[in-house]
Design a protein around this motif. Structure first.
Motif, short mmCIF file in Angstrom:
data_model
loop_
_atom_site.label_atom_id
_atom_site.label_comp_id
_atom_site.label_asym_id
_atom_site.label_seq_id
_atom_site.Cartn_x
_atom_site.Cartn_y
_atom_site.Cartn_z
N TYR A 111 0.81 -1.21 0.00
CA TYR A 111 0.00 0.00 0.00
C TYR A 111 0.85 1.27 0.00
O TYR A 111 0.37 2.33 -0.39
CB TYR A 111 -0.95 -0.01 1.20
N ASP A 112 2.10 1.17 0.40
CA ASP A 112 2.96 2.35 0.41
C ASP A 112 3.25 2.84 -1.00
O ASP A 112 3.39 4.05 -1.23
CB ASP A 112 4.27 2.06 1.13
N VAL A 113 3.40 1.91 -1.93
CA VAL A 113 3.74 2.29 -3.31
C VAL A 113 2.61 1.96 -4.28
O VAL A 113 2.79 2.03 -5.49
CB VAL A 113 5.04 1.60 -3.76
N SER A 114 1.44 1.60 -3.74
CA SER A 114 0.26 1.27 -4.56
C SER A 114 0.58 0.22 -5.62
O SER A 114 0.27 0.36 -6.80
CB SER A 114 -0.30 2.54 -5.23
N GLN A 115 1.20 -0.86 -5.17
CA GLN A 115 1.63 -1.93 -6.06
C GLN A 115 0.93 -3.23 -5.70
O GLN A 115 0.82 -3.58 -4.52
CB GLN A 115 3.14 -2.11 -5.99
N VAL A 116 0.48 -3.94 -6.73
CA VAL A 116 -0.16 -5.24 -6.56
C VAL A 116 0.56 -6.25 -7.45
O VAL A 116 0.69 -6.03 -8.66
CB VAL A 116 -1.66 -5.20 -6.92
N GLU A 117 1.03 -7.33 -6.87
CA GLU A 117 1.63 -8.43 -7.64
C GLU A 117 0.79 -9.67 -7.40
O GLU A 117 0.52 -10.03 -6.25
CB GLU A 117 3.07 -8.66 -7.19
N ARG A 118 0.40 -10.30 -8.48
CA ARG A 118 -0.56 -11.40 -8.39
C ARG A 118 -0.07 -12.56 -9.25
O ARG A 118 0.34 -12.34 -10.40
CB ARG A 118 -1.93 -10.91 -8.85
N TRP A 119 -0.11 -13.76 -8.69
CA TRP A 119 0.32 -14.96 -9.40
C TRP A 119 -0.76 -16.03 -9.30
O TRP A 119 -1.31 -16.25 -8.22
CB TRP A 119 1.58 -15.55 -8.77
N PRO A 120 -1.06 -16.71 -10.41
CA PRO A 120 -1.85 -17.94 -10.27
C PRO A 120 -1.13 -18.87 -9.31
O PRO A 120 0.10 -18.95 -9.34
CB PRO A 120 -1.89 -18.51 -11.69
N ILE A 121 -1.85 -19.54 -8.45
CA ILE A 121 -1.21 -20.38 -7.45
C ILE A 121 -0.28 -21.39 -8.11
O ILE A 121 0.81 -21.66 -7.61
CB ILE A 121 -2.28 -21.09 -6.59
N ARG A 122 -0.67 -21.91 -9.26
CA ARG A 122 0.17 -22.93 -9.89
C ARG A 122 1.53 -22.37 -10.33
O ARG A 122 2.48 -23.11 -10.53
CB ARG A 122 -0.54 -23.54 -11.10
N ASN A 123 1.64 -21.04 -10.49
CA ASN A 123 2.90 -20.42 -10.91
C ASN A 123 3.67 -19.80 -9.76
O ASN A 123 4.71 -19.19 -9.98
CB ASN A 123 2.63 -19.34 -11.97
N SER A 124 3.16 -19.90 -8.55
CA SER A 124 3.82 -19.27 -7.42
C SER A 124 4.68 -20.28 -6.69
O SER A 124 4.49 -21.50 -6.82
CB SER A 124 2.78 -18.70 -6.45
N PRO A 125 5.66 -19.82 -5.92
CA PRO A 125 6.47 -20.76 -5.16
C PRO A 125 5.66 -21.63 -4.21
O PRO A 125 6.08 -22.72 -3.86
CB PRO A 125 7.42 -19.84 -4.39
N LEU A 126 4.48 -21.16 -3.80
CA LEU A 126 3.65 -21.96 -2.92
C LEU A 126 2.66 -22.83 -3.67
O LEU A 126 1.83 -23.49 -3.08
CB LEU A 126 2.86 -21.07 -1.96
N GLY A 127 2.76 -22.83 -4.99
CA GLY A 127 1.78 -23.58 -5.76
C GLY A 127 1.69 -25.04 -5.38
O GLY A 127 0.62 -25.64 -5.38
N ALA A 128 2.85 -25.62 -5.04
CA ALA A 128 2.86 -27.03 -4.69
C ALA A 128 2.11 -27.31 -3.40
O ALA A 128 1.71 -28.44 -3.14
CB ALA A 128 4.30 -27.53 -4.56
N LEU A 129 1.89 -26.29 -2.59
CA LEU A 129 1.20 -26.49 -1.31
C LEU A 129 -0.21 -25.94 -1.32
O LEU A 129 -1.06 -26.41 -0.57
CB LEU A 129 1.99 -25.82 -0.19
N LEU A 130 -0.47 -24.92 -2.13
CA LEU A 130 -1.75 -24.22 -2.03
C LEU A 130 -2.76 -24.56 -3.11
O LEU A 130 -3.94 -24.30 -2.95
CB LEU A 130 -1.50 -22.70 -2.08
#
Length: 226
Positions: A111-130
């Motif tokens: 919120y400090d820099v008004s930035q949003v980063e969004r990843w499909p779960i399958r492409n995120s480092p946590l995809g294997a768990l989430l």
């Protein structure tokens, strides 16, 4: 505190951001499976099965967390979890950030820099768990422990080495779902960046609405979420 924020805002370091942890680590329709090729391997497989059952037994949970990077910088907040795949890391007031998964995508909001980063779960480092839609078979290795009531498991996806290694540490607790409580985890990414998340004050079984896994888009407003 700024060092924590710089660390969290890098997509390649998402695993280190408490929830790109693990949730790390929590979520959960996951099989921490190892090949059992001998009788010697059987106790390890049994402990892995216990850990999986304990994670899957959690329907909802809230816990306080402390996240520490390799330089010793720490930040705290509250984790909210609802299986499958929904997790929220609400940081303390002076860290104007949010990490949230709605079961489909993982979002980091600054919120400090008004930035949003969004990843499909399958492409995120946590995809294997989430990711609740993947038939994920992870490889887990039981780690030695000097304490009988501690179960420590190192988990990695051999097909996704960029996800790094996550070591989940459970403590025997008869009051926790499945008899094991996830006490902490250590995330080591492919750049050898280490982040430790410790949980305390676990609460289970409360009602958690869908709204807990949404966020206000700072690109549309300058106000912080209430």
């Amino acid at each position: 505190m700024n060092a924590i924020k710089r660390h969290l805002s890098k997509p390649a370091r998402t695993l280190g951001a408490a929830a790109m942890l693990g949730a790390a680590a929590l979520a959960i329709p996951v099989s921490l499976a190892v090949p059992v090729t001998s009788a010697v391997a059987q106790p390890q497989a049994n402990q892995l099965d216990r850990a999986v059952r304990a994670l899957r037994a959690v329907t909802t949970m809230r816990a306080d967390f402390t996240q520490t990077d390799r330089a010793g910088n720490s930040v705290s907040g509250e984790l909210t979890l609802r299986n499958p795949g929904r997790i929220r890391f609400e940081y303390e007031d002076d860290v104007n950030m949010l990490v949230v998964s709605d079961g489909r995508a993982l979002t980091l909001v600054d919120y400090d820099v008004s930035q949003v980063e969004r990843w499909p779960i399958r492409n995120s480092p946590l995809g294997a768990l989430l990711d609740p839609n993947r038939d994920m078979r992870r490889y887990g290795t039981l780690q030695p422990s000097s304490t009988n009531n501690v179960v420590s498991i190192a988990v990695r996806d051999p097909q996704r080495p960029e996800f790094g290694i996550m070591t989940l540490i459970f403590v025997e607790d008869a009051s926790a779902p499945g008899g094991l409580e996830l006490a902490s985890w250590v995330a080591l990414d492919s750049q050898n960046t280490r982040t430790t998340v410790r949980l305390r004050n676990h609460r289970y079984g409360m009602s958690v609405p869908d709204s807990a896994f949404t966020y206000r888009d700072p690109r549309r407003s300058s106000r912080r979420p209430g």
